[in-house]
Write a protein that holds these residues in place. Sequence first.
Motif, PDB file in Angstrom:
ATOM      1  N   ALA B  10       3.950 -23.499  -2.464  1.00  0.00           N
ATOM      2  CA  ALA B  10       3.553 -24.583  -3.378  1.00  0.00           C
ATOM      3  C   ALA B  10       2.181 -24.293  -3.978  1.00  0.00           C
ATOM      4  CB  ALA B  10       3.542 -25.907  -2.623  1.00  0.00           C
ATOM      5  N   GLU B  11       1.235 -23.844  -3.132  1.00  0.00           N
ATOM      6  CA  GLU B  11      -0.106 -23.526  -3.620  1.00  0.00           C
ATOM      7  C   GLU B  11      -0.047 -22.342  -4.603  1.00  0.00           C
ATOM      8  OE1 GLU B  11      -2.777 -22.343  -0.505  1.00  0.00           O
ATOM      9  OE2 GLU B  11      -4.495 -22.166  -1.866  1.00  0.00           O
ATOM     10  N   ALA B  12       0.802 -21.365  -4.286  1.00  0.00           N
ATOM     11  CA  ALA B  12       0.872 -20.144  -5.101  1.00  0.00           C
ATOM     12  C   ALA B  12       1.377 -20.404  -6.519  1.00  0.00           C
ATOM     13  CB  ALA B  12       1.756 -19.106  -4.410  1.00  0.00           C
ATOM     14  N   VAL B  13       2.230 -21.420  -6.680  1.00  0.00           N
ATOM     15  CA  VAL B  13       2.820 -21.682  -8.011  1.00  0.00           C
ATOM     16  C   VAL B  13       2.226 -22.926  -8.669  1.00  0.00           C
ATOM     17  CG1 VAL B  13       4.998 -20.580  -7.318  1.00  0.00           C
ATOM     18  CG2 VAL B  13       4.780 -23.073  -7.175  1.00  0.00           C
ATOM     19  N   SER B  14       1.164 -23.482  -8.083  1.00  0.00           N
ATOM     20  CA  SER B  14       0.676 -24.797  -8.507  1.00  0.00           C
ATOM     21  C   SER B  14       0.198 -24.836  -9.961  1.00  0.00           C
ATOM     22  CB  SER B  14      -0.447 -25.265  -7.580  1.00  0.00           C
ATOM     23  OG  SER B  14      -1.515 -24.330  -7.631  1.00  0.00           O
ATOM     24  N   ASP B  15      -0.301 -23.705 -10.487  1.00  0.00           N
ATOM     25  CA  ASP B  15      -0.872 -23.735 -11.843  1.00  0.00           C
ATOM     26  C   ASP B  15       0.067 -23.178 -12.907  1.00  0.00           C
ATOM     27  OD1 ASP B  15      -0.990 -21.176 -10.868  1.00  0.00           O
ATOM     28  OD2 ASP B  15      -2.983 -20.733 -11.673  1.00  0.00           O
ATOM     29  N   ILE B  16       1.337 -23.041 -12.599  1.00  0.00           N
ATOM     30  CA  ILE B  16       2.298 -22.602 -13.622  1.00  0.00           C
ATOM     31  C   ILE B  16       2.591 -23.792 -14.538  1.00  0.00           C
ATOM     32  CG2 ILE B  16       4.636 -21.746 -14.062  1.00  0.00           C
ATOM     33  CD1 ILE B  16       4.503 -20.215 -11.441  1.00  0.00           C
ATOM     34  N   GLY B  17       2.233 -23.635 -15.810  1.00  0.00           N
ATOM     35  CA  GLY B  17       2.327 -24.767 -16.724  1.00  0.00           C
ATOM     36  C   GLY B  17       3.626 -24.797 -17.512  1.00  0.00           C
ATOM     37  N   ASP B  18       3.903 -25.947 -18.118  1.00  0.00           N
ATOM     38  CA  ASP B  18       5.056 -26.063 -19.010  1.00  0.00           C
ATOM     39  C   ASP B  18       4.951 -25.002 -20.111  1.00  0.00           C
ATOM     40  OD1 ASP B  18       5.668 -28.259 -17.507  1.00  0.00           O
ATOM     41  OD2 ASP B  18       5.245 -29.740 -19.078  1.00  0.00           O
ATOM     42  N   GLY B  19       6.083 -24.421 -20.469  1.00  0.00           N
ATOM     43  CA  GLY B  19       6.099 -23.455 -21.558  1.00  0.00           C
ATOM     44  C   GLY B  19       5.698 -22.039 -21.156  1.00  0.00           C
ATOM     45  N   SER B  20       5.449 -21.806 -19.878  1.00  0.00           N
ATOM     46  CA  SER B  20       5.047 -20.463 -19.426  1.00  0.00           C
ATOM     47  C   SER B  20       6.188 -19.470 -19.565  1.00  0.00           C
ATOM     48  CB  SER B  20       4.633 -20.499 -17.950  1.00  0.00           C
ATOM     49  OG  SER B  20       3.507 -21.311 -17.750  1.00  0.00           O
TER      50      SER B  20
END
Lengths: 218, 227
Positions: B10-20
């Motif tokens: 969860a921490e590893a993917v926390s900053d993947i934003g919409d539209g990536s």
Amino acid sequence: MKRMNRQMMAYRLAQDIPDGAYVNLGIGLPTLVANCLPPDREIILQSENGLLGMGPAPKAGQEDPDLINAGKQSVTLLPGGCFFHHADSFAMMRGGHIDICVLGAFQVAANGDLANWHTGAPDAIPAVGGAMDLAVGARQTFVMMELMARDGSSKLVKQCTYPLTGLACVSRIYTDVAIFELSGGRAGVIELVDGLTFDELCSMTDLPLIDAREGASA
Amino acid sequence: MINKIMASAAEAVSDIGDGSTIMIGGFGAAGMPDQLIDALIDQGAKDLTVINNNAGNGDRGLAALIREGRVRKIICSFPRQSDSQHFDARYRAGQIELELAPQGNLAARIQAAGAGLGAIFTPTGYGTDLARGNEVREIDGVMHVLEYPLHADFALIQAFKGDRWGNLVYRKAARNFGPIMAMAARCAIAEVSETVELGDLDPEVVVTPGVFVQRLVCVPSALEAAA
């Protein structure tokens, strides 16, 4: 006429793979060739997903989800086999390091054009995989297919009507009734099944075939 | 001190934003980073462009991400399979865009991005519908087509073992796209079955040098989970 079944076609094709060859077998019909390789020859199978020295299917219960072939079936690795990533795998194909690839086909033209990835039907979901890379990169591309489509038309054609996979890339076609060698834009017949005449084959394909059988007068 | 090992998926993917744009490793289920994808589904990012060889198999991993409606577009070589039902349904409903690429061109474009190349000329696809409109050039008597690199914001990959510097080794044919996707993404995240101390991985057999990896998460392997 004694049509060959798929197992016989695979066996016949396997006899033409020489000792020491590096070979890629496409998914579907060509996969059958793996079980027919002459045991006295050392033939190394490459799988596009990163295997060289691919072995037969494992015994029941010995399957490993990380050890699969291009068709996502469980396989084994022979002693001396190795793993590599996808860019290396396709460098093997595209770079001319694979001696023979065997592919299935929807159509092959007499000039060696191959169509095997898409029917072009509006509701079909296209999928190409590694076919285009193998077609252009392997030193020889063999096709294994039944000569006639379900609708009775020949799959060896003057010009492909399905979308192309590669241009002038096929050198041999192993079918259930004959073996063809393609060169110089023409299809030569090098073997016929028992009970089929050259003229009958010409009428099945509606193509100006060349009789290239041993002993045939040119 | 460099420590790329994160506490959780969860921490590893926390900053993947919409539209990536996200590269996802794996060939079918082999090498598919299921646990990172589960974490991404929970995190909620949507309108994703995904680069993978396939378009999901069965009900886990990429198939689940597609089922949940998070993928706007997929770039792949072989979407249609006996167990690609979630992709098939979205595609036929016009809810997902498909860009089909020959598998070797897909790999070469990913590798070109990771290697900093501007583009490549490849013979694969010349004269076919998949290279229609591409610039062509004859090189040593062979026709080639121009293909551009494929970059990504993130790569989610599965490896076998890793250390805190990000060095990775893989397991069998689960390696497939992992090494090149790690190179091509701005942030490569690996889920590994085991983390080891620096020096425990034989430097002669490290497959992905740590410089290509930004984050690692240790997860129980699928094999252990199944046991």
